[in-house]
Design a protein around this motif. Structure first.
Motif, PDB file in Angstrom:
ATOM      1  N   ARG A 210      37.592  23.711  30.328  1.00 23.39           N
ATOM      2  CA  ARG A 210      38.895  23.391  30.925  1.00 23.39           C
ATOM      3  C   ARG A 210      39.151  24.201  32.190  1.00 23.39           C
ATOM      4  N   MET A 211      38.645  25.417  32.245  1.00 23.99           N
ATOM      5  CA  MET A 211      38.747  26.168  33.496  1.00 23.99           C
ATOM      6  C   MET A 211      37.982  25.459  34.607  1.00 23.99           C
TER       7      MET A 211
ATOM      8  N   ALA B 254      37.607  35.259  36.459  1.00 21.31           N
ATOM      9  CA  ALA B 254      37.099  35.987  37.628  1.00 21.31           C
ATOM     10  C   ALA B 254      35.571  35.984  37.654  1.00 21.31           C
ATOM     11  N   ILE B 255      34.947  36.103  36.487  1.00 19.15           N
ATOM     12  CA  ILE B 255      33.478  36.056  36.416  1.00 19.15           C
ATOM     13  C   ILE B 255      32.977  34.685  36.866  1.00 19.15           C
ATOM     14  N   LEU B 256      33.635  33.641  36.413  1.00 13.94           N
ATOM     15  CA  LEU B 256      33.229  32.293  36.818  1.00 13.94           C
ATOM     16  C   LEU B 256      33.331  32.113  38.332  1.00 13.94           C
TER      17      LEU B 256
ATOM     18  N   VAL C 203      38.748  26.676  38.917  1.00 12.87           N
ATOM     19  CA  VAL C 203      39.051  27.726  37.930  1.00 12.87           C
ATOM     20  C   VAL C 203      40.366  28.397  38.310  1.00 12.87           C
ATOM     21  N   PRO C 204      41.289  28.552  37.378  1.00 14.36           N
ATOM     22  CA  PRO C 204      42.614  29.101  37.713  1.00 14.36           C
ATOM     23  C   PRO C 204      42.550  30.547  38.190  1.00 14.36           C
TER      24      PRO C 204
ATOM     25  N   PRO D 138      24.122  40.705  28.269  1.00 11.49           N
ATOM     26  CA  PRO D 138      25.375  40.882  29.025  1.00 11.49           C
ATOM     27  C   PRO D 138      26.218  39.617  28.988  1.00 11.49           C
ATOM     28  N   ILE D 139      27.489  39.772  28.668  1.00  9.10           N
ATOM     29  CA  ILE D 139      28.332  38.602  28.500  1.00  9.10           C
ATOM     30  C   ILE D 139      28.578  37.897  29.831  1.00  9.10           C
ATOM     31  N   GLU D 140      28.483  38.608  30.958  1.00  5.39           N
ATOM     32  CA  GLU D 140      28.633  37.955  32.261  1.00  5.39           C
ATOM     33  C   GLU D 140      27.546  36.896  32.453  1.00  5.39           C
ATOM     34  N   ASP D 141      26.322  37.199  32.007  1.00  3.62           N
ATOM     35  CA  ASP D 141      25.234  36.222  32.103  1.00  3.62           C
ATOM     36  C   ASP D 141      25.501  35.027  31.196  1.00  3.62           C
ATOM     37  N   THR D 142      26.010  35.303  29.995  1.00  4.12           N
ATOM     38  CA  THR D 142      26.307  34.218  29.052  1.00  4.12           C
ATOM     39  C   THR D 142      27.386  33.302  29.600  1.00  4.12           C
ATOM     40  N   ILE D 143      28.438  33.877  30.165  1.00  2.00           N
ATOM     41  CA  ILE D 143      29.521  33.054  30.726  1.00  2.00           C
ATOM     42  C   ILE D 143      28.983  32.164  31.841  1.00  2.00           C
TER      43      ILE D 143
END
Length: 334
Positions: A201-202, A256-258, A269-270, A317-322
């Motif tokens: 949705r983002m 912000a990561i996206l 993305v909002p 790392p969760i940034e990579d997963t996102i």
């Protein structure tokens, strides 16, 4: 014959568990509610051969479970009843979750299975508590009397029922549970976990502002890896394991990561966060947001220190997963 039974192999976590098992050399049997889905499951899991068996069994009835568990050394109980509508009352979600779990455990016990690994959730750990400054651990249990949403209540009572079973009539059957936070990661097809809906949705602009709450996130591939460790490591028997990657993130941090990682592809993305008071007002009138009402303005941080220390598990790392989640969603056929 099969080494491992995975309930719900057509689901998001279940599918990745099957893939991890096949990659590790196990022979797998998985359950589906509708046998007509077998070709779709085999295509999704890229396993046309004999190392994967697909059988029919529904958590809502006894038929098929004894046969599904027969000859298996281990069971990964990943499947969970789902509703296509907002439940009219808590029991509409709680009863099927508890009864389905007990059906699987009784079949496993009757078949002489050594260990069951049950997919529980952070929803059985971190809900219904006062605000706190320390992360939730496996010693915490959700307070089902604190007005929590039916889903979290169902996960809590189903896990409670599982532990009571192995402590009583299921004596001799080993149990471990995996309690993931919000599960992200690459999709295997168009049917993916509801936890990915926030990212979707983002990306498509249907979420004009992010909501004010923070929770943990974890990669589905790391969740599958933790299931295998909980299945095979002697130290895992009788234990719960939270699966989360580092500390929790506010939704604004995910957004912000996206934007940072995807550039122009994240144009929708909002950039704004809804005030807590506005989100609470919306949750009172919007059925889809009602389940989030208790989360607004709160930070549900949790720790995976136990899985890391006892089993040697490590999350990416969760940034990579996102980023990989978003890229996978964007690549789906429109």
């Amino acid at each position: 014959m099969a080494d491992v039974l995975v309930t719900g192999g057509s689901g998001y976590i279940g599918g990745w568990c099957v893939l991890a098992l096949l990659e590790a050399g196990w022979t797998v049997r998985t359950t589906v509610r509708d046998p007509a889905r077998e070709p779709q499951v085999r295509t999704m899991l890229r396993e046309p051969g004999t190392r994967l068996q697909v059988v029919r069994a529904d958590l809502g009835g006894d038929a098929g479970w004894a046969e599904a568990a027969a000859g298996c050394r281990h069971v990964l109980h990943v499947a969970s009843p789902t509703l296509t509508h907002q439940p009219r009352n808590d029991d509409e979600m709680v009863r099927p979750a508890v009864d389905g779990t007990l059906r699987v455990l009784r079949a496993a016990h009757g078949a002489g299975v050594q260990r069951v690994v049950m997919t529980s959730a952070i929803g059985a750990v971190a809900y219904g508590h006062p605000d706190r400054d320390t992360p939730f651990t496996e010693r915490d249990w959700t307070d089902v009397d604190a007005g929590i949403a039916p889903y979290q209540k169902s996960k809590t009572l189903a896990e409670r029922a599982a532990w009571e079973f192995v402590g009583g009539e299921g004596s001799g059957l080993e149990l471990a549970t995996v309690n993931p936070t919000a599960v992200l990661g690459p999709v295997l097809g168009p049917d993916y976990s509801p936890s990915l809906n926030g990212i979707a949705r983002m990306l498509d602009g249907s979420m004009p502002t992010v909501l004010p709450f923070a929770t943990g996130y974890v990669d589905v591939r790391d969740v599958a890896a933790l299931h295998l460790l909980a299945m095979t490591e002697p130290a895992a028997a009788g234990e719960r394991f939270i699966a989360t990657a580092g500390h929790s993130l506010w939704q604004r941090e995910v957004a912000a990561i996206l934007r940072e990682r995807l550039g122009e592809r994240a144009a929708k993305v909002p950039t704004r966060e809804m005030p807590v008071w506005a989100a609470q007002g919306l949750a009172r009138v919007n059925p889809e947001m009602r389940a989030l009402r208790k989360l607004l303005g709160r930070n549900l941080d949790a720790t995976s220190a136990k899985a890391e220390t006892l089993l040697g598990w490590k999350a990416r790392p969760i940034e990579d997963t996102i980023t990989e989640t978003a890229e996978s969603l964007l690549a789906l056929p429109k």
